[in-house]
Every structure is written in C-alpha cells, then in structure tokens.
Write a protein that holds these residues in place. Structure first.
Motif, PDB file in Angstrom:
ATOM      1  N   SER A  57       0.815  -1.215   0.000  1.00  0.00           N
ATOM      2  CA  SER A  57       0.000   0.000   0.000  1.00  0.00           C
ATOM      3  C   SER A  57       0.851   1.268   0.000  1.00  0.00           C
ATOM      4  CB  SER A  57      -0.919   0.010   1.220  1.00  0.00           C
ATOM      5  OG  SER A  57      -1.793  -1.087   1.167  1.00  0.00           O
ATOM      6  N   GLY A  58       0.343   2.269  -0.690  1.00  0.00           N
ATOM      7  CA  GLY A  58       1.062   3.538  -0.780  1.00  0.00           C
ATOM      8  C   GLY A  58       0.078   4.687  -0.903  1.00  0.00           C
ATOM      9  N   ALA A  59       0.601   5.904  -0.961  1.00  0.00           N
ATOM     10  CA  ALA A  59      -0.281   7.061  -1.031  1.00  0.00           C
ATOM     11  C   ALA A  59       0.425   8.260  -1.639  1.00  0.00           C
ATOM     12  CB  ALA A  59      -0.776   7.417   0.371  1.00  0.00           C
ATOM     13  N   SER A  72       5.326   4.296  -1.560  1.00  0.00           N
ATOM     14  CA  SER A  72       4.939   3.157  -0.730  1.00  0.00           C
ATOM     15  C   SER A  72       4.863   3.596   0.736  1.00  0.00           C
ATOM     16  CB  SER A  72       5.983   2.068  -0.883  1.00  0.00           C
ATOM     17  OG  SER A  72       6.079   1.331   0.289  1.00  0.00           O
TER      18      SER A  72
ATOM     19  N   VAL B 235      -0.771   4.614   6.041  1.00  0.00           N
ATOM     20  CA  VAL B 235      -0.263   4.786   4.684  1.00  0.00           C
ATOM     21  C   VAL B 235      -0.414   6.237   4.217  1.00  0.00           C
ATOM     22  CG1 VAL B 235      -2.401   4.181   3.499  1.00  0.00           C
ATOM     23  CG2 VAL B 235      -0.229   3.739   2.397  1.00  0.00           C
ATOM     24  N   ALA B 239       2.036   9.731   1.957  1.00  0.00           N
ATOM     25  CA  ALA B 239       1.663  10.658   0.885  1.00  0.00           C
ATOM     26  C   ALA B 239       2.464  11.951   0.936  1.00  0.00           C
ATOM     27  CB  ALA B 239       0.175  10.973   0.975  1.00  0.00           C
ATOM     28  N   ARG B 241       5.647  12.177   1.919  1.00  0.00           N
ATOM     29  CA  ARG B 241       7.099  11.950   1.857  1.00  0.00           C
ATOM     30  C   ARG B 241       7.627  12.334   0.485  1.00  0.00           C
ATOM     31  NH1 ARG B 241       9.422   7.125   0.650  1.00  0.00           N
ATOM     32  NH2 ARG B 241       7.605   5.965   1.303  1.00  0.00           N
TER      33      ARG B 241
END
Lengths: 162, 370
Positions: A57-59, A72, B235, B239, B241
């Motif tokens: 999962s990432g964003a 990630s 998570v 976002a 980073r």
C-alpha cells in the motif's frame, strides 16, 4: 603521454571507488492526474490499497495541477508492481479557533493547554471536514478505481476523473 | 656558464602529484567522517542502553516499568495537581541514571504544581540532560531557559486510535489505567521494544521529514464518521514523503511554534514529545490531525544511515533497518480490533509486520526476528 595515461587511470579508478552501488528495492514510479468534473483536483489524498501478492500500500497528495506521485507506505519511492484499489478523498480543513488564537499570539501556550483540558480530549480530535469528492471514492470497500502497477514506469500513469 | 644538471619538476608533474594527493584526500575524507559518525553512533547506542537499564532498575524498585503518561509513581503523591498525568517516563527515570539532584528538582517542581511545558530558567525541564541527547541529533541541544528535549522516545505500541485512547499495546502505558510489568510482556522481553531514537524537530520552518510532523487535517482516514473513529490509516503519512528527506512541497507542517516540535520537551508525555509508535517505518514522516499537540503519530528516526537503534525490554540494543517489514500500512486499528471502542484489548498479531510485532508486548508474536 605516460603521465596523462596515469592521471586518467587514477581518475577513473577513484570514480569507480567513490560511486556507490545502488540496490533496487523493487519500487516503480507511479504517477497521474486527478480531475474532478474535468478540472484538476488539488490537495487530494490518493491512496493505493494493496490487493494480493507483491503489492504494498502507498499514497500521494495532488499538487495544484492535480498531479500526484505515489510512495509506498514503506521506505520506497514509487510503488511495488501489483494490483491496487485506489481511494481518493479531499476534506475541508476544520479551523481550530483556539489554535488560531494561539498562533496569533492572543493567548499563551499555558492558556491553550487550559482550554484544551476544558474542551476535553475527545472533542479536540473529533473535528473532520466535509468530503469534497463523492464519498464512494473514499473507502477501499466502495471505490470503483483500480490500478495495476507494472515493472515499466512508463505504463504506471493512472489518471482519475471523478 | 655551466649548464645545471639539476633537473626540477615540470608543471605537469607537480599538477599530477597534487591531483593524486587530492584524490587520496577525497577518498580518505568520507572515511574520516564515517569514523566520526560511528563514534557518535556508539555514544548514542550507549545512552540508549543506559535508558534500558534505568527502566530495569525502575522496575526493580517499583515492580512496574516507567509509564508513557499518567505516571503511577506520581499518582499517589501528586494526583491533586491537575498536570501530573502529563509527565513523561523520563521525568521519573532520573534517579536510575545518576541524576539524583535533578530528580529532587523535578519532584519539587511537580509538587509545586508546575506543568512540564512551563518555560522558565528555574524549571528543571528547562535544562539540557546530556543523557537524553544523541550526539548524531544536531537539533537535540536547546538554549538554556527554553524547555529542553530528548532524542529518545518510549514505545507506544503498534495500534493507534484517538487522542483519548491512552492505554496502548506497547511498553509505554498509561499508568493511571494500567502499568506494565515484566509479567505483561508475554511476547518476551527480548522481542519487545522499550525505547527508540527519534530526532528532535528542526523548528517551525523546517520541512525535513525526520523530526517534522505533517498536519493532514481531516484527510487522515477515509470513512465519513468523525475523526477519532475513522481508523487512522498510516499509509496516508507516506503521501507527504517527498525526495531528499523533505516533505512534498505544500505539505502543512505544524508551525505553531518551535516549542511544539517533535521531542522538544523531555518531561512532557504528549504524543509529539516523548512517545513513538511502532507503526510507521523508521525515518518515515510523522503525521498529526490538525495540530501536533492534539494528537499525532510519530515515527522512530535517526541521523545514522539506514535505520534506528532500539533498546528492547531486556536491555539489549539492536539496529533496525528502515526497510524492516511494516506489514499492511493501509490497515487501521479498527480493521483488526474486535472491540472498536477498546482496541487495546485486541490480543492478536500486529497488522504492521515485524516492526509492529516488536512494538506490541502481548501480540502473540514471540518469534519476531530482525
């Protein structure tokens, strides 16, 4: 001539020594543009929820042009190849009036702590703004958006029009 | 005139020699810098070990470990003082770190009703304690008279929910509700983390991921109900980073004041000052809702390359790589807990991989290996 060759050799050798050896952790650049009714959506949260093996999962957040570049949840820049469900949400910012007063210097830190204690901890964190995109896109259970990240970053461009 | 037989060096020869010396120095310098960092890291590790031992000694005397907040040790004496719950583990560990004089001062200040955020030169927490400063953490030392900070944090466990939820699944507990003793650490003392490093924030203009706290506002989770029940999804912290150790541009960072930055009060138990969660991977962004003081989730971090040192509950120090398995970062406490209003009762495995397993003290992951 001999000197020159030696010098070149020395430079080449040091260049090899100085340069490190990179390790491929398997993350691939994943980008795209998010639009809402045709216009770019800035400041939205795009979350890639891993489905199945290999995915992680990432964003990302979108910039003023609606562009994003997903990371990630682990250290990787980019995402691991695999299947993802994509959620997108953007919430109104709730203004904490007491915090604004503190920032403006109208009250001291001590006074803010007192107000905070009076408000009660539960109320402090209970504020959440209205969602500015349709609610269905906010949850992995209801979203219809998906993405398949591949080894080739050129294919990992996912544009979403909500 | 006789021709001189002494042959000098030509310009080219000299240049070549200088170039070779330059290259050699260029090769040596990183090695020297690395040696200096290695020495700093060693001191940092030693101090972490001392914290681990101090916690053991505290346990020997009190029969429980220092708490994250609501120090049980203070309750009987100072519960009349409304600020007693805000004192950190570090404020009660001083006698076990050869800091008796400081301990006396702290106890007197608490007894006099002072809060751990009171900024005055007479307050004991406005003094730098070297044992709390990792030499690799350039921001750790604060000017005398300001509230002083720490490069070390206590583990708050592997599940995070709202502000009001003070009973954690980790070593750092809310002493007012449940103090942790060795008998509670069923995953094994050598399999559960007690303290880690986390660098101190660089002040209100810093955009550095390490030590910074991104304020994500309501975008924390993704369900329509009010925020504490959203089920925080770690998570979303990823976002913000960006590259080169910076937040992505446009990220809201808590700029309320340099006195709210990460780790900047060693005596204050609030989320942004002394605890860390074993959820976000080491060296990744820490996140808050609207401001860092309300509620935030902090990551372990260090300036050593590639990871952080942690001390386990048995006093052993280990290096944890920032690439450690952190499981499924899209899972929230709500996704795993059977009772959503009391996720701390959840006794199962951590959703956050090996890192989460090391953070929980009774998750049933007895074989979590690094």
């Amino acid at each position: 001539m001999k000197m020159k060759t030696l010098m070149l050799l020395a430079v080449a050798a040091s260049a090899i020594l100085v340069s490190g050896c990179g390790k491929d952790l398997g993350y691939r650049k994943t980008t795209g543009v998010v639009t809402l009714d045709g216009s770019p959506l800035a400041g939205a949260f795009v979350t890639f929820v891993a489905q199945g093996q290999g995915a992680e999962s990432g964003a990302a957040t979108t910039n003023e042009k609606g562009e994003y570049s997903a990371n990630s949840g682990s250290v990787g820049e980019g995402l691991k190849p695999g299947e993802y469900k994509v959620t997108i949400s953007k919430r109104e910012t709730v203004v904490d009036e007491d915090l604004e007063r503190l920032k403006a210097g109208e009250i001291t830190d001590d006074e803010y702590q007192e107000i905070k204690a009076k408000r009660g901890m539960k109320e402090n964190s209970g504020s959440v703004g209205a969602n500015l995109v349709p609610e269905e896109y906010s949850s992995a259970a209801t979203t219809s958006l998906t993405a398949t990240v591949t080894d080739n970053p050129k294919q990992n461009v996912f544009n979403f029009d909500l | 005139m006789s021709k001189s037989t002494k042959r000098g060096f030509t310009l080219v020869e000299l240049l070549v020699v200088i170039a070779i010396i330059g290259i050699l120095i260029g090769l040596l310098l990183p090695a020297v810098q690395a040696a200096r960092e290695a020495a700093r890291r060693m001191q940092c590790t030693n101090q972490l070990k001392q914290l681990g031992l101090a916690a053991q000694n505290f346990h020997d005397v009190q029969t429980y470990f220092p708490n994250l907040s609501g120090q049980k040790f203070l309750k009987s004496k100072y519960s009349g003082n409304g600020n007693w719950t805000r004192f950190s583990c570090f404020s009660v560990m001083l006698p076990y770190m050869e800091q008796n004089a400081m301990h006396e001062e702290v106890m007197k200040a608490i007894g006099d009703g002072h809060a751990p955020w009171s900024e005055s030169a007479t307050m004991p927490w406005c003094k730098n304690v070297t044992a709390f400063h990792c030499p690799s953490d350039g921001n750790a030392k604060r000017p005398e008279g300001a509230v002083c900070g720490t490069s070390y944090r206590i583990c708050a466990g592997d599940l995070a929910k709202g502000w009001e939820w003070d009973e954690h699944r980790g070593f750092g507990s809310d002493g007012d509700a449940a103090a942790v003793g060795v008998e509670h650490i069923t995953d094994g003392l050598s399999n559960s983390m007690a303290f880690s490093e986390a660098v101190m924030g660089g002040g209100n203009t810093s955009t550095k991921v390490k030590g910074g706290i991104a304020t994500l506002g309501g975008n924390y989770g993704s369900s329509p109900t009010s925020w504490p029940n959203l089920g925080f999804k770690p998570v979303n912290c990823a976002a913000v980073r960006g590259s080169n150790g910076e937040f992505v541009s446009g990220t809201s960072v808590d700029t309320t004041g340099s006195h709210w930055r990460q780790g900047c009060r060693w005596a204050d138990a609030n989320g942004n000052y002394t605890p860390y969660f074993a959820i976000l991977p080491p060296n990744s962004p820490s996140c808050a809702n609207s401001n860092a003081e309300d509620w935030c989730i902090t990551a372990a971090s260090s300036n050593h390359s590639g990871g952080v040192n942690v001390v386990m509950c048995d006093g052993s120090v280990r290096f944890v790589s920032e690439t450690i398995d952190t499981g499924d970062q899209s899972k929230s406490a709500d996704d795993v807990a059977t009772n959503k209003s009391r996720p701390q009762d959840y006794g199962g495995k951590s959703p956050y991989g090996v890192w989460g397993a090391l953070g929980s003290i009774a998750g049933g992951e007895t074989n979590a290996t690094l």
